[in-house]
Write a protein that holds these residues in place. Structure first.
Motif, mmCIF file in Angstrom:
data_model
loop_
_atom_site.group_PDB
_atom_site.id
_atom_site.type_symbol
_atom_site.label_atom_id
_atom_site.label_comp_id
_atom_site.label_asym_id
_atom_site.label_seq_id
_atom_site.Cartn_x
_atom_site.Cartn_y
_atom_site.Cartn_z
ATOM 1 N N SER A 127 -0.257 55.414 94.075
ATOM 2 C CA SER A 127 -1.378 54.830 94.722
ATOM 3 C C SER A 127 -2.113 53.492 94.410
ATOM 4 N N GLU A 128 -1.842 52.526 95.293
ATOM 5 C CA GLU A 128 -2.384 51.044 94.847
ATOM 6 C C GLU A 128 -1.564 50.695 93.764
ATOM 7 N N LEU A 129 -0.445 50.373 93.521
ATOM 8 C CA LEU A 129 0.340 50.345 92.314
ATOM 9 C C LEU A 129 1.380 49.288 92.720
ATOM 10 N N LEU A 130 2.258 49.670 93.609
ATOM 11 C CA LEU A 130 3.611 48.727 93.976
ATOM 12 C C LEU A 130 3.594 47.370 94.091
ATOM 13 N N TYR A 131 2.487 46.812 94.749
ATOM 14 C CA TYR A 131 2.432 45.599 94.837
ATOM 15 C C TYR A 131 2.328 44.463 93.679
ATOM 16 N N TYR A 132 1.946 45.413 92.539
ATOM 17 C CA TYR A 132 2.077 44.345 91.222
ATOM 18 C C TYR A 132 3.340 44.251 90.350
ATOM 19 N N PHE A 133 4.337 44.626 91.031
ATOM 20 C CA PHE A 133 5.758 44.571 90.627
ATOM 21 C C PHE A 133 6.627 43.611 91.219
ATOM 22 N N ASP A 134 7.327 42.718 90.591
ATOM 23 C CA ASP A 134 8.345 41.904 91.214
ATOM 24 C C ASP A 134 9.576 42.788 91.648
ATOM 25 N N GLY A 135 10.530 42.385 92.336
ATOM 26 C CA GLY A 135 11.663 42.961 92.945
ATOM 27 C C GLY A 135 12.446 43.869 91.712
ATOM 28 N N ALA A 136 12.991 43.343 90.632
ATOM 29 C CA ALA A 136 13.548 44.054 89.733
ATOM 30 C C ALA A 136 12.854 45.377 89.076
ATOM 31 N N LEU A 154 10.018 46.595 90.735
ATOM 32 C CA LEU A 154 9.908 47.335 91.678
ATOM 33 C C LEU A 154 11.144 48.545 91.697
ATOM 34 N N ASP A 155 12.504 47.862 91.712
ATOM 35 C CA ASP A 155 13.417 48.651 92.027
ATOM 36 C C ASP A 155 13.777 49.866 90.887
ATOM 37 N N ALA A 156 13.175 49.647 89.487
ATOM 38 C CA ALA A 156 13.200 50.283 88.288
ATOM 39 C C ALA A 156 12.284 51.451 88.631
ATOM 40 N N LEU A 157 10.950 51.137 89.165
ATOM 41 C CA LEU A 157 10.103 51.970 89.258
ATOM 42 C C LEU A 157 10.292 52.874 90.307
ATOM 43 N N LEU A 158 10.832 52.652 91.407
ATOM 44 C CA LEU A 158 11.187 53.390 92.514
ATOM 45 C C LEU A 158 12.372 54.498 92.102
ATOM 46 N N ALA A 159 12.998 53.929 91.379
ATOM 47 C CA ALA A 159 14.485 54.835 90.833
ATOM 48 C C ALA A 159 13.967 55.692 89.939
#
Length: 205
Positions: free
Chosen positions: A112-121, A123-128
């Motif tokens: 919740s209100e977290l993902l927009y703080y991550f750059d592409g790489a 963000l990919d790692a967090l979602l994985a």
């Protein structure tokens, strides 16, 4: 996280609740919709990273047998621990995701209100990490503010598009408003099969 830690530490300096999560009607309504989007009444093992001061944590707790809440900011962790001290099923840890991700499998992960703080790489790692830690059929909930903010790398709509491309997830709920985007996903079953929807499952019992 791509946003420097100092940004969040400055936000919490001298403020128990810098985003006024307890007071704003926007937050109260968003939390109510988040809870309403959960496909099951109860979850065995849930994880809520970026819990901030524990406002959503307290609301999630009655729906979970065990809930792990975490944040990277020490003062936020301390506040959440105080606010949930009466809840025996809640644990609170200081973690920086995605590098520090808890062991085990979850049937609910709330971003919740977290993902927009991550750059592409990152963000990919967090979602994985999030997808990989979900049990088959488990639920991922994502919520994002949908307006441009200098500290945010994406809007909610842009994140929704990115989540739609994440392998292993099946979109269940897609609620979009001017201010925020709320989605729920299920982890696909082994072999790529879609899990039964809660309504379909209810018809079998």
């Amino acid at each position: 996280m791509s946003t420097p830690a100092g940004y969040f530490e400055e936000m919490y300096r001298g403020e128990d609740d810098p985003w006024h999560l307890q007071e704003r009607w926007y937050e109260q309504r968003k939390y109510a919709l988040t809870l309403a989007s959960l496909p099951r009444p109860r979850f065995r093992n849930a994880f809520e990273p970026a819990c901030s001061v524990g406002q959503l944590t307290r609301l999630l707790a009655p729906r979970c047998e065990r809930l792990l809440a975490a944040d990277r900011v020490a003062s936020a962790v301390d506040t959440t621990r105080r606010r949930t001290a009466d809840l025996g099923n809640v644990e609170v840890e200081r973690l920086t995701v995605p590098e520090e991700w808890p062991e085990g499998r979850f049937d609910l992960v709330v971003l919740s209100e977290l993902l927009y703080y991550f750059d592409g790489a990152r963000l990919d790692a967090l979602l994985a990490r999030a997808t990989g830690s979900l049990e088959p059929g488990g639920t991922l909930v994502t919520v994002h503010w949908n307006h441009p903010v200098p500290e945010h790398l994406y809007t909610g709509a842009q994140l929704a598009d990115r989540l739609g491309r994440e392998p292993g997830l099946l979109l269940r709920t897609d609620h979009r408003e001017e201010d925020f985007v709320l989605q729920t996903f299920s982890r696909v079953l082994p072999g790529g099969a879609a899990p039964l929807s809660p309504a379909a499952f209810a018809g079998l019992v």
